[in-house]
Scaffold this active site. Structure first.
Site, PDB file in Angstrom:
ATOM      1  N   HIS A  45       0.810  -1.221   0.000  1.00 24.07           N
ATOM      2  CA  HIS A  45       0.000   0.000   0.000  1.00 24.07           C
ATOM      3  C   HIS A  45       0.846   1.276   0.000  1.00 24.07           C
ATOM      4  O   HIS A  45       0.302   2.366  -0.157  1.00 24.07           O
ATOM      5  CB  HIS A  45      -0.941   0.020   1.202  1.00 24.07           C
ATOM      6  CG  HIS A  45      -2.029  -1.006   1.123  1.00 24.07           C
ATOM      7  ND1 HIS A  45      -2.924  -1.064   0.085  1.00 24.07           N
ATOM      8  CD2 HIS A  45      -2.349  -2.034   1.942  1.00 24.07           C
ATOM      9  CE1 HIS A  45      -3.763  -2.074   0.273  1.00 24.07           C
ATOM     10  NE2 HIS A  45      -3.429  -2.689   1.387  1.00 24.07           N
ATOM     11  N   GLU A 151      -5.355 -11.767   8.038  1.00 25.52           N
ATOM     12  CA  GLU A 151      -6.298 -10.646   7.872  1.00 25.52           C
ATOM     13  C   GLU A 151      -7.476 -11.024   6.984  1.00 25.52           C
ATOM     14  O   GLU A 151      -8.174 -10.142   6.477  1.00 25.52           O
ATOM     15  CB  GLU A 151      -5.565  -9.399   7.358  1.00 25.52           C
ATOM     16  CG  GLU A 151      -4.717  -9.636   6.121  1.00 25.52           C
ATOM     17  CD  GLU A 151      -3.911  -8.427   5.679  1.00 25.52           C
ATOM     18  OE1 GLU A 151      -3.976  -7.370   6.317  1.00 25.52           O
ATOM     19  OE2 GLU A 151      -3.226  -8.544   4.641  1.00 25.52           O
ATOM     20  N   ASP A 175      -7.745  -4.845   7.695  1.00 21.91           N
ATOM     21  CA  ASP A 175      -8.285  -5.839   6.763  1.00 21.91           C
ATOM     22  C   ASP A 175      -9.004  -6.960   7.498  1.00 21.91           C
ATOM     23  O   ASP A 175     -10.042  -7.442   7.043  1.00 21.91           O
ATOM     24  CB  ASP A 175      -7.167  -6.416   5.884  1.00 21.91           C
ATOM     25  CG  ASP A 175      -6.909  -5.548   4.666  1.00 21.91           C
ATOM     26  OD1 ASP A 175      -7.896  -5.088   4.055  1.00 21.91           O
ATOM     27  OD2 ASP A 175      -5.743  -5.310   4.340  1.00 21.91           O
TER      28      ASP A 175
HETATM   29  C1  3PY Z   1      -4.169  -3.784   8.091  1.00 20.88           C
HETATM   30  O1  3PY Z   1      -4.394  -3.289   9.203  1.00 20.88           O
HETATM   31  O2  3PY Z   1      -5.009  -4.376   7.407  1.00 20.88           O
HETATM   32  C2  3PY Z   1      -2.827  -3.717   7.552  1.00 20.88           C
HETATM   33  O3  3PY Z   1      -2.452  -4.561   6.776  1.00 20.88           O
HETATM   34  C3  3PY Z   1      -1.947  -2.590   7.911  1.00 20.88           C
HETATM   35  O4  3PY Z   1      -1.440  -1.971   6.766  1.00 20.88           O
END
Ligand code: 3PY
Length: 255
Positions: A45, A151, A175
């Site tokens: 990102h 995530e 995420d």
């Molecule tokens: C998140 O919190 O999803 C991350 O990957 C941080 O960039």
């Protein structure tokens, strides 16, 4: 040497780090000199392309701090580029399955453990003294830190099987919240997201592995340090820069 690995194996404190999202070796050096134990070069990102990554990683390593690269996606060629730039660790985002994790490890390790190809002397130049080809091959697999982000719902469901396969399982709370149906809203975390985070930490501890988490500031980082997290991202260059200017302006305006 891999300073982050040394902290993991020889010290009992959490390794505090910073997220580099902006390109430039000078930014890398500022972050590496801040006292952080590691710098995440964020090619997922962050505004960091392949050329910027090849400048950032050696600049951080030269200051005795571990550069870790977050690749944009789990693709073997991205793992290869990041490791050839001299990264001490590799973080794969949004993984879903045990197979994804196995693919990461295969791409990241030289044979016989994996299928990483050799062809670049660049990574070797980042070591001091520069190793011979044989020395580099011998130590590369051993010193590398493999990391995956937990995530997604699928990764959360398999986290107990994933944890033993890598060195660090790293939580991306934003995420993870989005993907399990409990997004973080104005900094507030739903109890179900907290529970998911606890489950991931427990899976790491049970597997004898390290657990990492992304934070948005020092206070939150301290809370996770107190819970036993081992690798904590305290803040990003992008937000720190804006916050520092806003604070200075407040003072300048006499407020
Ligand atoms: C998140 O919190 O999803 C991350 O990957 C941080 O960039």
């Amino acid at each position: 040497a891999n300073p982050l690995k040394q902290i993991f194996t020889q010290e009992s404190r959490p390794a505090m780090g910073v997220w580099q999202m902006l390109p430039g070796a000078n930014i890398s050096r500022i972050l590496a000199r801040s006292g952080a134990d590691w710098v995440m070069v964020d090619c997922e990102h962050g505004n960091i392309d392949d050329a910027a990554m090849h400048e950032a990683v050696p600049a951080i390593a030269a200051l005795g701090v571990s550069p870790i690269v977050r690749i944009p996606d789990l693709q073997p060629w991205m793992v290869k580029r990041a490791l050839d730039s001299g990264a001490h660790g590799i973080l794969a985002p949004l993984i879903r399955t045990v197979e994804d994790v196995q693919n990461l490890v295969t791409a990241a390790k030289f044979p016989p453990e994996g299928k990483r190809g050799f062809g670049s002397p660049i990574a070797m130049q980042n070591f001091n003294p520069i190793p011979t080809f044989t020395e580099y091959l011998q130590q590369a697999n051993e010193s590398l830190l493999t990391m995956v982000q937990i995530e997604t719902q699928e990764a959360l469901d398999s986290v107990e099987e994933i944890a033993p396969l890598v060195d660090v399982i790293f939580i991306g709370p934003f995420d993870l919240g989005n993907n399990i149906g409990h997004p973080i809203i104005e900094g507030k975390m739903d109890p179900e997201l907290d529970e998911a985070i606890e489950r991931i930490l427990k899976a790491a501890v049970t597997a004898g592995k390290k657990c990492g988490i992304f934070c948005t500031g020092g206070e939150q980082a301290k809370r996770y340090a107190d819970k036993g997290f081992n690798m904590i991202s305290v803040a990003t260059d992008y937000t720190l820069l804006g916050a520092a200017m806003a604070d200075s302006l407040t003072i300048a305006h006499g407020q």
